[in-house]
Design an enzyme around this catalytic site. Structure first.
Site, short mmCIF file in Angstrom:
data_model
loop_
_atom_site.label_atom_id
_atom_site.label_comp_id
_atom_site.label_asym_id
_atom_site.label_seq_id
_atom_site.Cartn_x
_atom_site.Cartn_y
_atom_site.Cartn_z
N HIS A 167 41.14 41.56 69.16
CA HIS A 167 39.74 41.78 68.79
C HIS A 167 39.01 40.44 68.93
CE1 HIS A 167 39.98 45.80 66.80
NE2 HIS A 167 41.24 45.47 66.77
N MET A 205 43.07 53.61 60.98
CA MET A 205 42.76 52.68 59.89
C MET A 205 41.32 52.19 59.93
SD MET A 205 46.19 50.36 60.29
CE MET A 205 47.79 51.10 60.65
N SER A 206 40.44 52.98 60.53
CA SER A 206 39.05 52.49 60.67
C SER A 206 38.09 53.67 60.73
CB SER A 206 38.93 51.65 61.95
OG SER A 206 39.13 52.46 63.09
N HIS A 238 38.11 45.41 59.53
CA HIS A 238 38.94 46.45 58.93
C HIS A 238 39.09 46.20 57.43
CE1 HIS A 238 40.30 46.36 63.17
NE2 HIS A 238 40.43 47.66 63.02
N SER A 269 40.61 48.68 69.17
CA SER A 269 41.75 47.92 69.73
C SER A 269 41.98 48.21 71.20
CB SER A 269 43.06 48.29 69.02
OG SER A 269 42.95 48.09 67.66
N TYR A 274 41.76 46.72 55.86
CA TYR A 274 43.10 46.13 55.63
C TYR A 274 43.13 44.62 55.83
CZ TYR A 274 43.76 46.33 60.76
OH TYR A 274 43.62 46.18 62.11
N GLU A 275 42.09 44.07 56.45
CA GLU A 275 42.05 42.61 56.61
C GLU A 275 41.72 41.93 55.29
OE1 GLU A 275 40.22 41.25 60.61
OE2 GLU A 275 39.44 43.26 60.28
N HIS A 323 52.61 47.61 67.17
CA HIS A 323 51.25 47.25 67.58
C HIS A 323 51.20 47.01 69.09
CE1 HIS A 323 47.18 45.81 67.20
NE2 HIS A 323 47.49 44.60 67.65
N ALA A 348 41.69 53.14 68.04
CA ALA A 348 43.05 53.51 68.44
C ALA A 348 43.61 54.33 67.29
CB ALA A 348 43.88 52.26 68.64
N ASN A 356 49.81 56.59 70.26
CA ASN A 356 51.22 56.87 69.95
C ASN A 356 51.28 58.19 69.19
OD1 ASN A 356 49.93 54.87 67.85
ND2 ASN A 356 51.37 56.14 66.72
N1 HPA Z 1 48.53 55.20 62.53
C1 HPA Z 1 47.45 54.53 62.10
N2 HPA Z 1 46.70 53.80 62.91
C2 HPA Z 1 47.03 53.75 64.21
C3 HPA Z 1 48.14 54.42 64.71
C4 HPA Z 1 48.95 55.18 63.81
O1 HPA Z 1 49.95 55.81 64.19
N3 HPA Z 1 48.19 54.15 66.04
C5 HPA Z 1 47.14 53.35 66.31
N4 HPA Z 1 46.43 53.10 65.21
#
Ligand code: HPA
Length: 267
Positions: free
Chosen positions: A56, A206-207, A78, A26, A80-81, A242, A108, A230
């Site tokens: 993306h 998540m990847s 992903h 990302s 989750y998609e 996001h 990310a 973050n």
């Molecule tokens: N958690 C999961 N995936 C992420 C995060 C997070 O805090 N930040 C960016 N991708």
């Protein structure tokens, strides 16, 4: 399907033989725009799916960076998609068949280690698979890898050391640590992040884990880089969005690109 995908790609790239694969996470897709020589949309490639996440692009980009032939995924699939885990890792198998020996996988992530700040970069030293699924489940393709592959050294130590050296040279503060994968798409709860910390994670995302497992199984060397976008839930009192993740990735983009380019040069 794998052979069909490779045949389709080879028809486009002709005698270009990529040696390095890069998955751009990302907000980190710029490298592909900057160097693009040839690109193929995922929607054209047999066995690929269209990417559904905003930010993306969804294409394979072929280029020479610092004299090395690379194939970049500008956008990834992903779990989750809603894609099956096999779809998520399909491009890695394609890369292997195209001759890729080293995979640079980026993402990310949220910082679990309290020392991490947004826009820090982290070299992944190991991972925890908390997705509840392993991409190697199912019949094993013995021509690519073994049934019970060792996962002791996914993130090649020699390349972790190389990344350390290069970041020092470039004056980039490089964090290092363990990446823990959740399925998403919801961010973690503070209790989940606490669990992640207790069991040894420094970052959550998540990847990456499915792709790294398959690359390692297929005897590729793997380098993992997270952009800490973050503080993970509960690590700081600020809520997560996001948009903030993309913004933090934007801030880190230039140092991220210079680190990746320099790593490519030294491979
Ligand atoms: N958690 C999961 N995936 C992420 C995060 C997070 O805090 N930040 C960016 N991708």
């Amino acid at each position: 399907m794998l052979d069909k995908a490779c045949e389709y790609i080879k028809n486009v790239i002709e005698d270009f033989k990529p040696e390095i694969g890069i998955i751009l996470g990302s907000g980190l897709g710029d490298l592909a725009d900057e160097y693009c020589e040839k690109a193929i949309s995922y929607s054209e490639i047999p066995g690929f799916e269209a990417s559904t996440v905003s930010g993306h692009k969804g294409r394979l980009v072929f280029a020479k960076i610092n004299d090395k032939k690379v194939v970049m995924m500008q956008g990834r699939f992903h779990f989750y998609e809603g894609h099956s885990i096999q779809k998520v890792v399909f491009p890695i198998k394609v890369m292997k068949k195209l001759g890729v020996e080293t995979l640079i996988v980026t993402n990310a992530a949220g910082g679990v280690n309290a020392k991490f700040k947004p826009s820090d970069l982290m070299i992944i030293t190991d991972h925890i698979n908390h997705m509840g699924v392993n991409p190697l489940i199912g019949p094993n393709d013995d021509s690519m890898g073994e049934r019970f592959p060792d996962m002791s050294n996914i993130y090649t130590a020699e390349y972790v050391e190389l990344a350390r050296k290069i970041s020092k040279k470039l004056g980039i503060d490089l964090q290092e640590g363990v990446y823990m994968a959740f399925t998403g798409p919801s961010y973690e709860t503070p209790a989940e992040v606490k669990m992640a910390r207790v069991i040894g994670a420094d970052a959550v995302g998540m990847s990456t884990v499915p792709e790294a497992v398959v690359a390692s199984w297929a005897k590729m060397k793997v380098i993992g880089l997270s952009c800490i976008c973050n503080s993970a839930a509960g690590v700081s009192t600020v809520g997560l969005s996001h948009e903030d993740v993309i913004q933090a990735a934007n801030v880190a983009k230039e140092k991220f690109k210079s680190l990746v380019k320099e790593i490519i040069k030294e491979l």
